[in-house]
Design an enzyme around this catalytic site. Structure first.
Site, PDB file in Angstrom:
ATOM      1  N   PHE A  83     -13.002  -3.814   0.014  1.00 53.07           N
ATOM      2  CA  PHE A  83     -13.939  -2.972  -0.731  1.00 53.07           C
ATOM      3  C   PHE A  83     -15.354  -3.080  -0.134  1.00 53.07           C
ATOM      4  O   PHE A  83     -16.330  -3.328  -0.846  1.00 53.07           O
ATOM      5  CB  PHE A  83     -13.973  -3.342  -2.218  1.00 53.07           C
ATOM      6  N   PRO A  84     -15.488  -2.878   1.181  1.00 49.33           N
ATOM      7  CA  PRO A  84     -16.813  -3.019   1.806  1.00 49.33           C
ATOM      8  C   PRO A  84     -17.819  -1.975   1.340  1.00 49.33           C
ATOM      9  O   PRO A  84     -19.021  -2.152   1.535  1.00 49.33           O
ATOM     10  CB  PRO A  84     -16.511  -2.867   3.297  1.00 49.33           C
ATOM     11  N   LEU A  85     -17.302  -0.907   0.713  1.00 47.73           N
ATOM     12  CA  LEU A  85     -18.194   0.146   0.194  1.00 47.73           C
ATOM     13  C   LEU A  85     -18.123   0.234  -1.325  1.00 47.73           C
ATOM     14  O   LEU A  85     -18.422   1.265  -1.916  1.00 47.73           O
ATOM     15  CB  LEU A  85     -17.843   1.490   0.831  1.00 47.73           C
ATOM     16  N   GLY A  86     -17.686  -0.846  -1.962  1.00 50.06           N
ATOM     17  CA  GLY A  86     -17.707  -0.880  -3.417  1.00 50.06           C
ATOM     18  C   GLY A  86     -16.392  -0.583  -4.092  1.00 50.06           C
ATOM     19  O   GLY A  86     -16.320  -0.552  -5.319  1.00 50.06           O
ATOM     20  N   GLY A  87     -15.337  -0.318  -3.338  1.00 51.30           N
ATOM     21  CA  GLY A  87     -14.023  -0.110  -3.938  1.00 51.30           C
ATOM     22  C   GLY A  87     -13.916   1.136  -4.785  1.00 51.30           C
ATOM     23  O   GLY A  87     -13.368   1.103  -5.883  1.00 51.30           O
ATOM     24  N   TYR A 120       0.858  -1.182   0.000  1.00 49.59           N
ATOM     25  CA  TYR A 120       0.000   0.000   0.000  1.00 49.59           C
ATOM     26  C   TYR A 120       0.895   1.233   0.000  1.00 49.59           C
ATOM     27  O   TYR A 120       1.296   1.744   1.048  1.00 49.59           O
ATOM     28  CB  TYR A 120      -0.909   0.018   1.226  1.00 49.59           C
ATOM     29  N   LEU A 131     -22.109   2.799  -3.904  1.00 47.26           N
ATOM     30  CA  LEU A 131     -23.057   1.701  -3.759  1.00 47.26           C
ATOM     31  C   LEU A 131     -24.421   2.167  -4.278  1.00 47.26           C
ATOM     32  O   LEU A 131     -25.146   2.887  -3.605  1.00 47.26           O
ATOM     33  CB  LEU A 131     -23.165   1.285  -2.292  1.00 47.26           C
TER      34      LEU A 131
END
Length: 283
Positions: free
Chosen positions: A212-216, A60, A220
């Site tokens: 990507f819990p919010l769509g990366g 990262y 959303l």
């Protein structure tokens, strides 16, 4: 449903954590560098708000490697609080031309040691073996690479092992080699392909940690989320996180950001309780 989960049975974490990928660059890995002081401020604020599970990786980094997530974490938070769990991952190797390729088993010691040095620790709490690219590489064996990580665990360099970007066959293969305490796959309210894998993790008491819990980086866009968000008077993204946490007691959310205000919005999700009506609308 509890707000706490014990990774590997011994590392107690709040189920709402933090992902460090966007600290070095708004665009994620390899993009233009962010101000490192902003990244350090986000990390300090995250801990103030109750985060004790941070997900990171040595890869990262911003373009040219000027800003690195692990370095920011060390600079902002070291010496670490006794209850802080830092998870990292290894698998991709960046070539001189900037492209990434899969690490060989022989590469993994160097990758683990780079994380140890970058974070300033003698042992890593949790290391995921990341395989493939954006989708699980079905039919590809992870055995030799996972065996190499298991050997480093036996040496005492790693406390717990996880796997990332995998399918059910990979999970079974890895568990035949060494204990797997966490699985990290792409999963969110608009992408629910891995419900069977989530069920397997829940049955085995393995943490399921969506990346990507919010769509990366993609909004959303889901009418179900919008309907419930309007009912609660909150953002769609907040309902997306609340749904993840409600989907299973083993699910841990690690939303990432390089903004203190966005971080605070994400952490406010801890105060959202979805009703049976909400969950039915989101099903």
């Amino acid at each position: 449903m509890s707000n706490e989960f014990r990774i590997g049975g011994d590392l107690a974490v709040n189920r709402l954590g933090f992902g460090a990928m966007r600290l070095p660059s708004k665009e994620g890995m390899g993009g233009p560098a962010r101000d490192p002081e902003t990244g350090r401020a986000v990390l300090r604020r995250a801990v103030e708000l109750g985060v004790n599970h941070i997900d990171t990786a040595d890869f990262y980094v911003s373009a040219g490697g000027a800003v690195r997530a692990n370095t920011l974490i060390r600079e902002a938070l070291h010496p670490y609080a006794s209850d802080l769990v830092i998870a990292t991952k290894v698998g991709p190797v960046r070539r001189p031309d900037g492209f990434r390729q899969a690490a060989t088993p022989a590469d993994l010691r160097g990758l683990v040691e780079a994380n140890l040095e970058g974070l300033g620790v003698d042992r890593l709490d949790l290391v995921y073996l990341r395989i493939g690219r954006m989708e699980p590489p079905h039919g590809e064996s992870l055995a030799e690479r996972f065996e190499a990580l298991a050997a480093l665990r036996e040496e005492g360099l790693i406390r717990h092992l996880g796997i990332s970007n995998v399918d059910l066959d990979h999970l079974e293969e890895a568990r035949g080699i060494a204990p797997v305490v966490a699985v990290q796959n792409q999963f969110h309210a608009a992408k629910r392909d891995d419900v069977e894998l989530l069920s397997a993790c829940e049955e085995a008491g393995i943490a399921f940690v969506p990346f990507f819990p919010l769509g990366g980086g993609r909004e959303l866009d889901d009418e179900r989320l919008a309907k419930v968000a309007a009912r609660h008077g909150v953002a769609v993204s907040q309902i997306g996180l609340a749904w993840l946490l409600a989907s299973s007691p083993v699910t841990l959310a690690i939303p990432g950001t390089g903004s203190v205000s966005h971080l605070e919005d994400n952490m406010a999700v801890a105060g959202i309780t979805l009703s049976e009506e909400d969950l039915a609308d989101l099903s």
